[in-house]
Design an enzyme around this catalytic site. Structure first.
Site, PDB file in Angstrom:
ATOM      1  N   ASP A  68       0.906  -1.040  -0.007  1.00 41.25           N
ATOM      2  CA  ASP A  68      -0.093   0.037  -0.067  1.00 41.25           C
ATOM      3  C   ASP A  68       0.855   1.168   0.059  1.00 41.25           C
ATOM      4  O   ASP A  68       0.295   2.299  -0.643  1.00 41.25           O
ATOM      5  CB  ASP A  68      -0.951  -0.029   1.264  1.00 41.25           C
ATOM      6  CG  ASP A  68      -2.002  -0.993   1.132  1.00 41.25           C
ATOM      7  OD1 ASP A  68      -2.595  -1.404  -0.046  1.00 41.25           O
ATOM      8  OD2 ASP A  68      -2.303  -1.669   2.242  1.00 41.25           O
ATOM      9  N   LEU A  71       1.850   1.924  -3.452  1.00 41.66           N
ATOM     10  CA  LEU A  71       0.713   2.717  -4.261  1.00 41.66           C
ATOM     11  C   LEU A  71       0.446   3.993  -3.651  1.00 41.66           C
ATOM     12  O   LEU A  71       0.261   4.926  -4.670  1.00 41.66           O
ATOM     13  CB  LEU A  71      -0.340   1.705  -3.953  1.00 41.66           C
ATOM     14  CG  LEU A  71      -1.909   2.030  -4.630  1.00 41.66           C
ATOM     15  CD1 LEU A  71      -1.912   2.232  -6.134  1.00 41.66           C
ATOM     16  CD2 LEU A  71      -2.981   0.975  -4.097  1.00 41.66           C
ATOM     17  N   THR A  94       2.500  -6.723   2.642  1.00 45.33           N
ATOM     18  CA  THR A  94       2.343  -7.434   4.107  1.00 45.33           C
ATOM     19  C   THR A  94       0.772  -7.578   4.099  1.00 45.33           C
ATOM     20  O   THR A  94       0.216  -8.607   4.425  1.00 45.33           O
ATOM     21  CB  THR A  94       2.875  -6.984   5.351  1.00 45.33           C
ATOM     22  OG1 THR A  94       4.603  -6.457   5.070  1.00 45.33           O
ATOM     23  CG2 THR A  94       2.741  -7.831   6.326  1.00 45.33           C
ATOM     24  N   GLU A 273       2.134   5.251   6.763  1.00 49.63           N
ATOM     25  CA  GLU A 273       3.286   5.874   6.808  1.00 49.63           C
ATOM     26  C   GLU A 273       3.129   7.062   7.915  1.00 49.63           C
ATOM     27  O   GLU A 273       2.105   7.816   7.971  1.00 49.63           O
ATOM     28  CB  GLU A 273       3.929   6.486   5.645  1.00 49.63           C
ATOM     29  CG  GLU A 273       4.042   5.292   4.488  1.00 49.63           C
ATOM     30  CD  GLU A 273       5.034   4.471   4.990  1.00 49.63           C
ATOM     31  OE1 GLU A 273       6.060   4.715   5.663  1.00 49.63           O
ATOM     32  OE2 GLU A 273       5.222   3.118   4.509  1.00 49.63           O
TER      33      GLU A 273
END
Length: 306
Positions: A68, A71, A94, A273
């Protein structure tokens, strides 16, 4: 004239399996009539830079192979451009929340088949201050789990790594007094965390937003009020079944625009993040990107299949 596709891939994702399969993927794309090239990211931010470059070179399609985070970087590279290429996703991370939400196959060549068949849906994305996100944005100490979990632990134990790290961090969590303005409403008080979801699957919890719609222009706002460890444990157990929305310490709302502020520090998380600290303004950009999905899946069916 042949269509042009650019693959942006994280060579370390998925135990480096995509890197090994790349020649087969390129052959498959070429046989389907695409002029295809590939770019391997080397560090954080590379995928955004490459997505911007591919935009200016007029690629009709960007294929993202990674988790992710990769992306998210690609979306941040194209989100502000008026002529955005379509996006194909090969889930290699993951957890792969976005891939789960779109019912994408985890097998690499099957995911390529989905892209070649050409069925797409338009989905919402979020904007937090000047950054874009595809799955979720959140605030609170526990949201640090996703970016404090080591890649080595993720490789060995997969999504369970987040649970292990989360349990480790529970005693350090603190409540923060915040003001949350959403559409025409206001929440004020001490909270443990807040989440803004675009898809039903967040951090591997596939029922966190049981009524998610990917194209309606609304976030799902979840606020967990001040809670002790026992209450939080109960809420997390309920969340695994999609029953947390009825808990008295959980606020569950829909909103197009959200403002969160506080006199205290609260770390933010954007698609797994670190996203800085409050204050934050969130805006839903309705049907902003077009992504490839299995041919029998549209936005209505995405929800009904869960």
């Amino acid at each position: 004239m042949r269509k042009r596709a650019r693959i942006i891939y994280n060579p370390t994702s998925g135990k480096e399996l995509f890197k090994k399969m790349l020649p087969e993927v390129l052959i498959k794309m070429e046989q389907a009539g695409f002029e295809t090239s590939a770019y391997a990211t080397q560090k954080a931010g590379d995928a955004t830079i490459e997505a911007k470059r591919a935009l200016h070179e007029d690629y009709e399609m960007l294929i993202v192979a990674g988790g992710d985070g990769t992306l998210n970087e690609v979306v941040n590279g194209i989100a502000e451009h008026p002529n955005r290429p379509k996006i194909g996703v090969i889930p290699m991370g993951t957890v792969n929340d976005f891939g789960r939400a779109l019912h994408l196959p985890t097998d690499i060549l099957s995911a390529v088949d989905v892209i070649i068949k050409g069925h797409t849906v338009k989905v919402d994305i979020g904007k937090m201050n000047s950054r874009y996100f595809i799955n979720l944005a959140a605030g609170g100490r526990i949201t640090e789990v996703s970016y404090e979990t080591s890649s080595k632990l993720k490789t060995f134990v997969g999504p369970f790594a987040y649970y292990i790290k989360g349990m480790e961090m529970l005693p350090q969590m603190k409540n923060v007094d915040v003001r949350i303005e959403y559409d025409q409403k206001v929440f004020q008080g001490e909270i443990l965390l807040f989440l803004l979801g675009l898809t039903n699957s967040m951090a591997g919890f596939e029922k966190l937003v049981p009524d998610a719609k990917l194209d309606d222009g609304y976030f799902t706002l979840i606020i967990v009020e001040k809670a002790n460890l026992a209450e939080l444990g109960h809420i997390m157990t309920l969340a695994s079944r999609g029953e947390h929305i009825k808990h008295p310490k959980v606020t569950y709302e829909k909103a197009k625009s959200v403002n969160v502020s506080s006199f205290e520090q609260m770390p933010l998380n954007v698609d797994g993040e670190y996203g800085g600290q409050l204050p934050a303004n969130f805006l839903n950009l309705k049907q902003h990107i077009e992504v490839y999905t299995p041919a029998n899946v549209d936005n209505k069916e995405l929800i009904e299949q869960d």
